[in-house]
Design a protein around this motif. Structure first.
Motif, short mmCIF file in Angstrom:
data_model
loop_
_atom_site.label_atom_id
_atom_site.label_comp_id
_atom_site.label_asym_id
_atom_site.label_seq_id
_atom_site.Cartn_x
_atom_site.Cartn_y
_atom_site.Cartn_z
N GLY A 290 -9.20 6.62 -2.35
CA GLY A 290 -9.61 5.99 -2.40
C GLY A 290 -8.81 4.84 -4.01
O GLY A 290 -8.61 3.21 -3.24
N PHE A 291 -8.16 5.02 -4.87
CA PHE A 291 -7.49 4.23 -5.45
C PHE A 291 -5.75 3.88 -4.69
O PHE A 291 -6.07 2.60 -5.00
CB PHE A 291 -6.94 5.14 -6.81
N LEU A 292 -5.74 4.68 -3.99
CA LEU A 292 -4.24 4.55 -2.80
C LEU A 292 -4.70 3.52 -2.01
O LEU A 292 -3.95 2.25 -2.12
CB LEU A 292 -3.58 5.20 -2.73
N LEU A 293 -5.64 3.18 -1.65
CA LEU A 293 -6.43 2.52 -0.60
C LEU A 293 -6.51 1.25 -0.87
O LEU A 293 -6.00 -0.16 -0.66
CB LEU A 293 -7.39 2.99 0.32
N PHE A 294 -6.74 1.32 -2.27
CA PHE A 294 -6.92 -0.11 -2.95
C PHE A 294 -5.50 -1.19 -3.02
O PHE A 294 -5.22 -1.90 -2.75
CB PHE A 294 -7.93 0.47 -4.30
N VAL A 295 -4.71 -0.28 -3.52
CA VAL A 295 -3.37 -0.45 -4.24
C VAL A 295 -2.61 -1.48 -2.41
O VAL A 295 -1.99 -1.75 -2.76
CB VAL A 295 -2.80 0.54 -4.54
N TRP A 296 -3.10 -0.42 -1.78
CA TRP A 296 -2.73 -0.61 -0.11
C TRP A 296 -3.07 -1.78 0.18
O TRP A 296 -2.15 -3.05 0.67
CB TRP A 296 -3.64 0.45 0.66
N SER A 297 -4.56 -1.74 0.09
CA SER A 297 -5.23 -3.17 0.61
C SER A 297 -5.03 -4.42 -0.02
O SER A 297 -5.01 -5.46 0.25
CB SER A 297 -6.93 -3.41 0.55
N VAL A 298 -4.29 -3.69 -1.80
CA VAL A 298 -4.33 -5.67 -2.43
C VAL A 298 -2.68 -5.91 -1.90
O VAL A 298 -2.87 -7.46 -1.97
CB VAL A 298 -3.77 -4.90 -4.04
N PHE A 299 -2.11 -5.01 -1.91
CA PHE A 299 -0.25 -5.38 -0.72
C PHE A 299 -0.48 -6.23 0.05
O PHE A 299 0.16 -6.89 0.52
CB PHE A 299 0.69 -3.95 -1.35
N THR A 300 -1.83 -5.91 0.88
CA THR A 300 -1.65 -6.16 2.40
C THR A 300 -2.63 -7.64 2.90
O THR A 300 -2.20 -8.45 3.21
CB THR A 300 -2.67 -5.80 3.26
N MET A 301 -3.54 -8.25 1.27
CA MET A 301 -3.89 -9.01 1.30
C MET A 301 -3.35 -9.98 0.50
O MET A 301 -3.55 -11.63 0.29
CB MET A 301 -5.55 -8.92 0.96
N VAL A 302 -2.06 -9.69 -1.02
CA VAL A 302 -1.86 -10.87 -1.71
C VAL A 302 -1.15 -11.78 -0.36
O VAL A 302 -1.80 -12.86 -1.29
CB VAL A 302 -0.65 -9.87 -2.45
N PRO A 303 -0.24 -11.05 -0.54
CA PRO A 303 0.66 -12.20 0.84
C PRO A 303 -0.08 -12.97 1.78
O PRO A 303 0.39 -14.18 2.49
CB PRO A 303 1.40 -11.67 2.17
N GLN A 335 7.32 -20.27 1.35
CA GLN A 335 8.42 -19.07 1.42
C GLN A 335 7.18 -17.63 1.05
O GLN A 335 8.61 -16.88 0.75
CB GLN A 335 9.17 -19.28 0.39
N VAL A 336 6.40 -17.81 0.96
CA VAL A 336 5.54 -17.33 0.38
C VAL A 336 5.98 -15.28 1.60
O VAL A 336 6.31 -14.29 0.79
CB VAL A 336 3.96 -16.86 -0.01
N LYS A 337 6.37 -16.16 2.30
CA LYS A 337 5.77 -14.95 3.29
C LYS A 337 7.09 -13.39 3.59
O LYS A 337 7.02 -12.49 3.26
CB LYS A 337 5.62 -15.28 4.52
N LYS A 338 8.20 -15.13 3.59
CA LYS A 338 10.04 -13.90 3.07
C LYS A 338 9.54 -13.17 1.65
O LYS A 338 10.62 -12.73 2.16
CB LYS A 338 10.39 -15.24 3.39
N ASN A 339 9.20 -13.69 0.99
CA ASN A 339 9.32 -13.03 -0.41
C ASN A 339 8.60 -12.17 -1.10
O ASN A 339 8.64 -11.51 -2.10
CB ASN A 339 9.73 -14.14 -1.66
#
Length: 693
Positions: A290-303, A335-339
């Motif tokens: 669950g914790f790993l999926l949470f980090v993955w989801s945040v990293f996916t939605m931040v950009p 530039q958010v996507k590229k960085n």
């Protein structure tokens, strides 16, 4: 021979000497043995048969060593072996050579920590390399477009980029392996001195190093598939565009993926909570997933959501920082996507810093609290055989009392089970109630014969007060059905317990002596702690399984272990943050370099040199602050989420995290102020004519 004798005879290892007319070789020089009075005794350690021959030859010296060294077989319990040896000869003095438990715990923790940090470092480096290759693809997009227009196939572009990635990774891994091999003889001794861990055998394990290098290379290659795959998406017409679109391609898909991952995260966490009492459900694994999926989801939605957040925040920044800051933020949004990799790399590095430093800080505080609970008196003596102990508590107490510098001694048994009238089980210990009262560890009571002292917690739960009777039965043997009535006890006092024990009964109450009643702990109040510890070491010959330690020693060992682990963590964090800082700054410099025309246009319109420097610094600091904010927030969330697995309180090391953030921001200012100033001083005409190729 011992060191002093070797110095007096001017001998060293390998030297030849004569003993009783016969030549011998010095094979080892050991430390000086110190007698009880502090004097040094010279000695030679020789083969027993040789000594017997010297004695048989009529030598004047007949003092033959009475020591016997026993090499135990592998996986032998040394404590049990010492008990068996003493049964053969009760007068034997036995010393057990064992590795310190503190050192073993420290090395075990270091080993696990090295593994985790190594994996995280490889992941961080992978993100940095991906970020730089993303910048390379953007910088040479026109060349890729020309290649595609000339007939280059997607497979050919994939191979070209992947070969470049492979060569880069291969050279880096081989260089790292070579540097490790060459620097091993100089770095390892320095590290061992820094961590206070003496090393007697310094060898470079080529096999292990090669395995680590190969594993790191494979992980890096897997990450490099991403930029290689993206190179196949370059089309002649689309790549000629500036790739400055505010929206993401596949934005809805990313949102959906992020929501699905978050839902899966909640499912695994709720599943772990619901089945936390079921061992077969393995709730810890469920929480971890669950914790790993949470980090993955945040990293996916931040950009995905970050451009919208920046667009809404930009008017506020315009009021606070003026028009230049507003222009900087508006220029940053596309530039958010590229960085994205820049932000995620900073976030991952900050997660490592927050979680690592806070876990070490938590371990340190919890360890000191545990030590405080374990050492009710200044010195504690326990039997390492635990429930198999054969030590007579009264005999041990008398032996310790005879030593000089001992003020008070009390003994406590290990927990024994008893049954109340209502069938409820309760654990009790037998103890020297009078001596414990003299040491101010338990209340002083007048009659200890049929008295029982109970803890406040137990008294509150069972509504007990002083004077209440408690009728108990104890087990006669190992079979749970064989009970005998041990009598009725009277509650003589209610107090805060030692080691969370609920009931204390005096050793004089013979009815509560059972087969499970064995020696547990002796609490010693010394006149002088150091002198008492030296005296207590002398009783180990009679009781070889004893473990003697003091509160001051335990605190010192805890601090030393924490210092060692913290030193390693600090070294690892320095390596990680330097790698991240260099990689991130390099990516941002490449990004700024590719936007020189845009900055030149801004200078033509209305922005002066100072304003251009402000725009560049605003964008750089925003990237850093966003990455640090996401990383610190995720780290804190994960730390408190870990309490679902391990309930102890978390101690966040806020000063260390703040220092790391401050250093990174200071380095950014030190690097980008001169760089931005140099761009601002360039001629506008030459910048407008700057080619992207």
């Amino acid at each position: 021979m011992n060191e002093s004798l070797a110095e007096e005879l001017q001998l060293r290892v390998g030297s030849r000497m004569k003993v009783e007319g016969k030549a011998y070789t010095v094979t080892e020089i050991i430390g000086d043995p110190v007698a009880a009075a502090g004097t040094t005794s010279d000695l030679l350690l020789m083969n027993r048969e040789e000594v017997q021959q010297i004695k048989a030859a009529g030598a004047q010296h007949d003092a033959v060593s009475s020591y016997v060294m026993v090499q135990a077989a592998d996986d032998t319990d040394l404590l049990v072996l010492s008990e068996q040896l003493q049964e053969l000869e009760p007068g034997l003095t036995i010393e057990i050579a064992t590795q310190g438990s503190t050192l073993k715990a420290s090395l075990s923790l270091l080993g696990n920590y090295i593994l985790v940090i190594s994996v995280l470092i490889v992941m961080v480096i992978s993100l940095l390399i991906m970020s730089n290759f993303e910048g390379m693809l953007h910088k040479y997009r026109f060349q890729f477009a020309v290649l595609r227009s000339m007939g280059a196939q997607t497979e050919q572009l994939f191979k070209m980029v992947f070969i470049q990635c492979t060569v880069t990774n291969g050279v880096g891994v081989l260089s790292g392996l070579l540097v490790s091999l060459l620097g091993y003889a100089y770095i390892i001794p320095w590290v061992s001195g820094l961590f206070l861990v003496p090393l007697t055998d310094i060898r470079f394990d080529v096999g292990v190093a090669t395995m680590v290098a190969v594993a790191s290379f494979i992980i890096l290659e897997l990450f490099m598939l991403i930029p290689a795959y993206r190179s196949t998406k370059i089309l002649p017409l689309k790549m000629l565009e500036m790739n400055q679109n505010n929206d993401f391609k596949g934005r809805k898909g990313r949102k959906t993926l992020g929501k699905v991952l978050m839902a899966a995260c909640l499912f695994f966490i709720l599943f772990g909570i619901a089945f936390s009492g079921t061992p077969l459900a393995n709730p810890e694994l469920s929480f971890l997933i669950g914790f790993l999926l949470f980090v993955w989801s945040v990293f996916t939605m931040v950009p995905v959501y970050l451009p919208g957040v920046l667009a809404k925040v930009s008017p506020v920044l315009k009021l606070l920082g003026g028009r230049v800051s507003y222009v900087a933020v508006k220029n940053l949004v596309p530039q958010v996507k590229k960085n994205t990799f820049v932000i995620l790399t900073i976030s991952l590095a900050m997660m490592i810093a927050v979680i690592g430093s806070s876990l070490l800080n938590t371990i340190y505080h919890n360890d000191r609290n545990y030590i405080k609970e374990q050492y009710a008196a200044d010195i504690r003596v326990v039997d390492r055989l635990e429930r198999s102990s054969s030590i007579d508590p009264e005999q041990l107490k008398q032996r310790i009392s005879q030593l000089e510098g001992i003020e008070e001694v009390s003994t406590v048994s290990r927990l024994s089970p008893a049954i109340k009238e209502n069938g409820e089980r309760v654990d009790y210990v037998l103890a020297d109630l009078d001596e414990l009262a003299a040491q101010r560890l338990l209340p002083d009571i007048s009659n200890v014969t049929n008295a029982v002292i109970v803890s406040k917690r137990y008294a509150e739960v069972h509504a007990l007060s002083i004077g209440d009777p408690i009728r108990l039965s104890v087990y006669q043997d190992e079979h749970s059905e064989n009970l005998r009535n041990a009598g009725t006890l009277t509650v003589a006092a209610i107090t805060e317990p030692i080691h969370f024990i609920d009931m204390y009964i005096d050793w004089s109450n013979a009815a509560f002596h059972t087969k499970s009643t064995v020696f547990g702990t002796a609490y010693i109040t010394p006149v002088n702690e150091i002198a008492a510890l030296n005296q207590l070491e002398g009783i180990k010959g009679q009781f070889p399984t004893l473990d003697i330690s003091s509160y001051a020693q335990a605190l010192e060992n805890s601090s030393n272990m924490y210092t060692r682990v913290w030193s390693f963590f600090l070294s690892a964090i320095i390596v990680i943050m330097l790698s991240v800082t260099i990689g991130v700054f390099n990516s941002l410099i490449n990004n700024i370099y590719n936007k020189r025309k845009e900055f030149a246009v801004l200078r033509v319109i209305s922005v002066d040199k100072k304003g251009l420097v402000q725009i560049i610094l605003t964008q750089v600091l925003l990237y850093l602050c966003i990455g640090m904010f996401v990383g610190v927030t995720l780290g804190i969330i994960l730390l408190y989420a870990c309490r679902l697995i391990d309930p102890p309180p978390i101690h966040i090391n806020a000063p260390f995290v703040a220092i790391i953030m401050g250093i990174m921001l200071a380095l950014a200012l030190a690097v980008f102020i001169p760089y931005a100033s140099s761009l601002a001083n360039k001629k506008v005409a030459s910048e407008l004519n700057h080619s992207h190729v």
